[in-house]
Write a protein that holds these residues in place. Structure first.
Motif, PDB file in Angstrom:
ATOM      1  N   SER A  21       0.864  -1.348   0.337  1.00 33.47           N
ATOM      2  CA  SER A  21       0.176   0.155   0.035  1.00 33.47           C
ATOM      3  C   SER A  21       0.550   0.944   0.219  1.00 33.47           C
ATOM      4  CB  SER A  21      -1.140  -0.026   1.167  1.00 33.47           C
ATOM      5  OG  SER A  21      -0.082  -0.057   2.573  1.00 33.47           O
ATOM      6  N   ASP A  22       2.330   1.164   0.010  1.00 35.21           N
ATOM      7  CA  ASP A  22       2.609   2.877   0.440  1.00 35.21           C
ATOM      8  C   ASP A  22       3.890   3.256  -0.444  1.00 35.21           C
ATOM      9  OD1 ASP A  22       1.342   3.139   2.964  1.00 35.21           O
ATOM     10  OD2 ASP A  22       2.639   2.690   4.272  1.00 35.21           O
ATOM     11  N   VAL A  23       4.044   1.567  -1.406  1.00 36.73           N
ATOM     12  CA  VAL A  23       4.966   1.774  -2.471  1.00 36.73           C
ATOM     13  C   VAL A  23       4.025   1.792  -3.282  1.00 36.73           C
ATOM     14  CG1 VAL A  23       6.496   0.823  -3.804  1.00 36.73           C
ATOM     15  CG2 VAL A  23       6.705   0.395  -1.403  1.00 36.73           C
ATOM     16  N   THR A  24       3.460   3.235  -4.089  1.00 34.30           N
ATOM     17  CA  THR A  24       3.120   3.181  -5.404  1.00 34.30           C
ATOM     18  C   THR A  24       3.493   3.236  -6.568  1.00 34.30           C
ATOM     19  OG1 THR A  24       1.652   4.606  -4.357  1.00 34.30           O
ATOM     20  CG2 THR A  24       1.306   4.704  -6.552  1.00 34.30           C
ATOM     21  N   ILE A  25       3.892   2.730  -8.573  1.00 25.08           N
ATOM     22  CA  ILE A  25       4.232   2.325  -9.117  1.00 25.08           C
ATOM     23  C   ILE A  25       3.544   2.949 -10.368  1.00 25.08           C
ATOM     24  CG2 ILE A  25       5.439   0.606 -11.084  1.00 25.08           C
ATOM     25  CD1 ILE A  25       6.192  -1.439  -8.428  1.00 25.08           C
TER      26      ILE A  25
ATOM     27  N   GLN B 198       6.347   6.754   2.760  1.00 23.61           N
ATOM     28  CA  GLN B 198       5.629   6.292   1.141  1.00 23.61           C
ATOM     29  C   GLN B 198       7.208   6.226   0.564  1.00 23.61           C
ATOM     30  OE1 GLN B 198       1.575   7.313   0.688  1.00 23.61           O
ATOM     31  NE2 GLN B 198       1.964   9.530   1.549  1.00 23.61           N
ATOM     32  N   VAL B 199       6.957   5.356  -1.298  1.00 23.01           N
ATOM     33  CA  VAL B 199       7.441   5.600  -1.747  1.00 23.01           C
ATOM     34  C   VAL B 199       6.595   5.869  -3.164  1.00 23.01           C
ATOM     35  CG1 VAL B 199       9.082   4.255  -3.097  1.00 23.01           C
ATOM     36  CG2 VAL B 199       9.660   3.917  -0.788  1.00 23.01           C
ATOM     37  N   PHE B 200       7.154   5.911  -4.154  1.00 23.48           N
ATOM     38  CA  PHE B 200       6.444   7.029  -5.148  1.00 23.48           C
ATOM     39  C   PHE B 200       8.163   6.321  -6.372  1.00 23.48           C
ATOM     40  CE2 PHE B 200       4.107   9.562  -2.788  1.00 23.48           C
ATOM     41  CZ  PHE B 200       2.860   8.518  -2.304  1.00 23.48           C
ATOM     42  N   ILE B 201       7.385   5.143  -7.398  1.00 30.48           N
ATOM     43  CA  ILE B 201       8.635   5.157  -8.065  1.00 30.48           C
ATOM     44  C   ILE B 201       7.094   5.183  -9.453  1.00 30.48           C
ATOM     45  CG2 ILE B 201       9.694   2.620  -9.528  1.00 30.48           C
ATOM     46  CD1 ILE B 201       9.356   1.223  -6.665  1.00 30.48           C
ATOM     47  N   ILE B 202       7.901   6.410 -10.575  1.00 31.78           N
ATOM     48  CA  ILE B 202       7.471   6.650 -11.904  1.00 31.78           C
ATOM     49  C   ILE B 202       8.098   6.261 -12.409  1.00 31.78           C
ATOM     50  CG2 ILE B 202       6.706   8.739 -12.893  1.00 31.78           C
ATOM     51  CD1 ILE B 202       6.306   9.958 -10.302  1.00 31.78           C
ATOM     52  N   CYS B 203       7.921   5.158 -13.748  1.00 31.24           N
ATOM     53  CA  CYS B 203       8.442   4.692 -15.012  1.00 31.24           C
ATOM     54  C   CYS B 203       7.763   4.905 -16.082  1.00 31.24           C
ATOM     55  CB  CYS B 203       7.975   3.068 -14.666  1.00 31.24           C
ATOM     56  SG  CYS B 203       8.922   1.957 -13.912  1.00 31.24           S
ATOM     57  N   ASP B 204       9.149   5.500 -16.712  1.00 34.86           N
ATOM     58  CA  ASP B 204       9.555   5.825 -17.841  1.00 34.86           C
ATOM     59  C   ASP B 204       8.816   7.324 -17.853  1.00 34.86           C
ATOM     60  OD1 ASP B 204       9.936   4.562 -19.973  1.00 34.86           O
ATOM     61  OD2 ASP B 204       7.962   2.902 -18.887  1.00 34.86           O
TER      62      ASP B 204
ATOM     63  N   SER C 227       5.788  15.172   4.370  1.00 39.76           N
ATOM     64  CA  SER C 227       6.003  13.896   4.796  1.00 39.76           C
ATOM     65  C   SER C 227       7.170  13.358   4.164  1.00 39.76           C
ATOM     66  CB  SER C 227       4.317  13.363   5.219  1.00 39.76           C
ATOM     67  OG  SER C 227       4.160  12.664   3.386  1.00 39.76           O
ATOM     68  N   GLU C 228       7.542  11.909   5.097  1.00 38.58           N
ATOM     69  CA  GLU C 228       8.469  11.037   4.473  1.00 38.58           C
ATOM     70  C   GLU C 228       7.911  10.335   3.411  1.00 38.58           C
ATOM     71  OE1 GLU C 228      11.489   8.069   6.604  1.00 38.58           O
ATOM     72  OE2 GLU C 228      10.276   8.560   7.767  1.00 38.58           O
ATOM     73  N   ILE C 229       8.231  11.291   2.175  1.00 33.62           N
ATOM     74  CA  ILE C 229       8.329  10.313   0.868  1.00 33.62           C
ATOM     75  C   ILE C 229       9.833  10.393   0.345  1.00 33.62           C
ATOM     76  CG2 ILE C 229       5.684  11.224   0.570  1.00 33.62           C
ATOM     77  CD1 ILE C 229       6.898  13.346  -1.217  1.00 33.62           C
ATOM     78  N   TYR C 230       9.741   9.288  -0.391  1.00 39.25           N
ATOM     79  CA  TYR C 230      10.833   8.993  -1.350  1.00 39.25           C
ATOM     80  C   TYR C 230      10.570   8.919  -2.888  1.00 39.25           C
ATOM     81  CZ  TYR C 230      12.788   8.178   2.790  1.00 39.25           C
ATOM     82  OH  TYR C 230      13.350   8.374   4.025  1.00 39.25           O
ATOM     83  N   ILE C 231      10.793   9.789  -3.952  1.00 39.46           N
ATOM     84  CA  ILE C 231      10.714   9.528  -5.662  1.00 39.46           C
ATOM     85  C   ILE C 231      11.514   9.159  -6.372  1.00 39.46           C
ATOM     86  CG2 ILE C 231       9.516  10.587  -7.523  1.00 39.46           C
ATOM     87  CD1 ILE C 231       8.281  13.260  -5.191  1.00 39.46           C
ATOM     88  N   PHE C 232      11.375   8.350  -6.781  1.00 41.93           N
ATOM     89  CA  PHE C 232      12.140   7.520  -8.161  1.00 41.93           C
ATOM     90  C   PHE C 232      11.804   7.391  -9.115  1.00 41.93           C
ATOM     91  CE2 PHE C 232      13.058   5.017  -3.491  1.00 41.93           C
ATOM     92  CZ  PHE C 232      14.729   4.934  -3.270  1.00 41.93           C
ATOM     93  N   LEU C 233      12.887   8.971 -10.380  1.00 38.26           N
ATOM     94  CA  LEU C 233      12.194   9.005 -11.589  1.00 38.26           C
ATOM     95  C   LEU C 233      12.691   7.936 -11.628  1.00 38.26           C
ATOM     96  CD1 LEU C 233      11.512  12.855 -11.188  1.00 38.26           C
ATOM     97  CD2 LEU C 233       9.843  11.374 -11.178  1.00 38.26           C
ATOM     98  N   LEU C 234      12.223   6.809 -12.860  1.00 36.02           N
ATOM     99  CA  LEU C 234      12.691   6.211 -14.019  1.00 36.02           C
ATOM    100  C   LEU C 234      12.382   7.082 -15.730  1.00 36.02           C
ATOM    101  CD1 LEU C 234      12.722   4.891 -11.721  1.00 36.02           C
ATOM    102  CD2 LEU C 234      12.634   2.573 -12.500  1.00 36.02           C
ATOM    103  N   THR C 235      14.149   6.795 -15.726  1.00 36.85           N
ATOM    104  CA  THR C 235      13.905   7.521 -17.583  1.00 36.85           C
ATOM    105  C   THR C 235      14.580   6.908 -18.595  1.00 36.85           C
ATOM    106  OG1 THR C 235      14.133   9.236 -18.902  1.00 36.85           O
ATOM    107  CG2 THR C 235      15.573   9.213 -17.325  1.00 36.85           C
ATOM    108  N   ALA C 236      15.118   6.026 -19.741  1.00 34.55           N
ATOM    109  CA  ALA C 236      16.016   5.624 -19.922  1.00 34.55           C
ATOM    110  C   ALA C 236      16.740   6.597 -21.190  1.00 34.55           C
ATOM    111  CB  ALA C 236      15.119   5.035 -22.135  1.00 34.55           C
ATOM    112  N   ASP C 237      16.837   7.519 -20.699  1.00 37.68           N
ATOM    113  CA  ASP C 237      17.369   8.679 -21.208  1.00 37.68           C
ATOM    114  C   ASP C 237      17.241  10.084 -20.653  1.00 37.68           C
ATOM    115  OD1 ASP C 237      19.317  10.781 -22.039  1.00 37.68           O
ATOM    116  OD2 ASP C 237      18.444  10.532 -24.664  1.00 37.68           O
ATOM    117  N   GLU C 238      18.521  10.670 -19.426  1.00 31.15           N
ATOM    118  CA  GLU C 238      18.113  11.699 -18.633  1.00 31.15           C
ATOM    119  C   GLU C 238      17.585  12.850 -19.118  1.00 31.15           C
ATOM    120  OE1 GLU C 238      21.624  14.237 -17.343  1.00 31.15           O
ATOM    121  OE2 GLU C 238      21.623  11.996 -17.339  1.00 31.15           O
TER     122      GLU C 238
END
Length: 300
Positions: free
Chosen positions: A75-79, A109-115, A136-147
């Motif tokens: 519930s606390d890791v959103t993809i 909470q963690v948010f992973i945003i693919c592409d 709040s205590e959040i962590y965001i991971f932005l994923l991309t093939a090319d920055e």
């Protein structure tokens, strides 16, 4: 993928993140550029935040939280992934509204945003204030093939890590999984991600296409009349656009190995021209036939 496999795929990055975790300095916003194990790293770091039985700083991989995160059901890791090629503004605004709330399982909470480069510009802009001033205590991971596809304003507000393909490690892993050396070498060169390699490793039709492509390349370099006949066989296997895209990419990999010879360099140039024709809606078979006929005409 286990932490040990992650170490083999991305040894330097794994060591860097171990030091970050040990120092308890995990940043709240990262941009992971490059597809090779970047999603796995984001998922593993997420597990490390919630794991009930950490091994040092790394997740155990077997506790309830680890298993749920692995199955993308925690519930606390959103993809977030693109839908029809885009991440809409409203989807990101929904996330932004969640950022001010505490997690269901704890205060993280963690948010992973693919592409992430597929975010609408307004969606990307919606993230900026939250990245700058998390409530709040959040962590965001932005994923991309090319920055370079990302907004500069996003890049300037995140820590950027590059996940380049580790071809040696990938080939070794594919050999360990049962592929012969030549197959593993080609697939490691062909694949852009670990996931792609894993999917194709057991794909019989892919390797049938590889075999036919190898025969075509051999004929193109030694016997153009035979190569012309081989086009029809290759076209029969590559019956749709996806397979044809695969075939062109396989042919590029095979001809790239022949760059030491003038004939190999010329054939690769001709292949790239044929690919442009195909992208301009010339049929796959006609584009490759043109490639062979052009070479034959030049030889006269």
């Amino acid at each position: 993928m286990t932490v040990e496999e992650l170490r083999q795929a991305q040894p330097q990055l794994t060591e860097t993140f171990q030091q970050i975790l040990e120092a308890r300095r995990l940043n709240h916003a990262y941009l992971f550029s490059g597809n090779f194990s970047s999603f796995t790293m984001a998922l593993t770091l997420s597990q490390s935040l919630f794991c009930e039985n950490r091994q040092g700083v790394w997740p155990c991989g077997i506790c309830r939280a680890c298993r749920l995160i692995e199955s993308e059901d925690f519930s606390d890791v959103t993809i977030v992934r693109p839908v029809n090629g885009i991440i809409k503004t409203e989807r990101i605004r929904e996330l932004v509204r969640s950022f001010s709330q505490s997690g269901m399982e704890g205060n993280k909470q963690v948010f992973i945003i693919c592409d992430a480069d597929k975010m609408h510009v307004n969606a990307a802009n919606s993230l900026l204030k939250v990245i700058e001033e998390p409530q709040s205590e959040i962590y965001i991971f932005l994923l991309t093939a090319d920055e370079h596809l990302m907004l500069s304003t996003i890049k300037s507000r995140t820590q950027i890590f590059h996940f380049r393909k580790n071809q040696v490690a990938l080939q070794h892993q594919l050999e360990e999984a049962g592929l012969i050396k030549s197959q593993a070498e080609l697939l490691a060169t062909y694949s852009q991600t670990q996931e792609e390699a894993d999917q194709l490793a057991s794909n019989k039709s892919f390797f049938e296409l590889v075999s036919e492509s190898q025969r075509f390349v051999k004929a193109a370099l030694t016997n153009e009349n035979q190569a012309y006949l081989q086009v029809a066989k290759l076209a029969k296997l590559a019956e749709d656009k996806d397979k044809q895209e695969q075939a062109f990419k396989i042919l590029e990999v095979l001809l790239a190995k022949e760059l030491g010879s003038e004939a190999g360099r010329k054939k690769l140039e001709d292949l790239l021209e044929a690919k442009k024709m195909w992208r301009a809606n010339v049929s796959f078979q006609n584009a490759l036939e043109y490639m062979i006929l052009k070479a034959s005409a030049q030889a006269r």
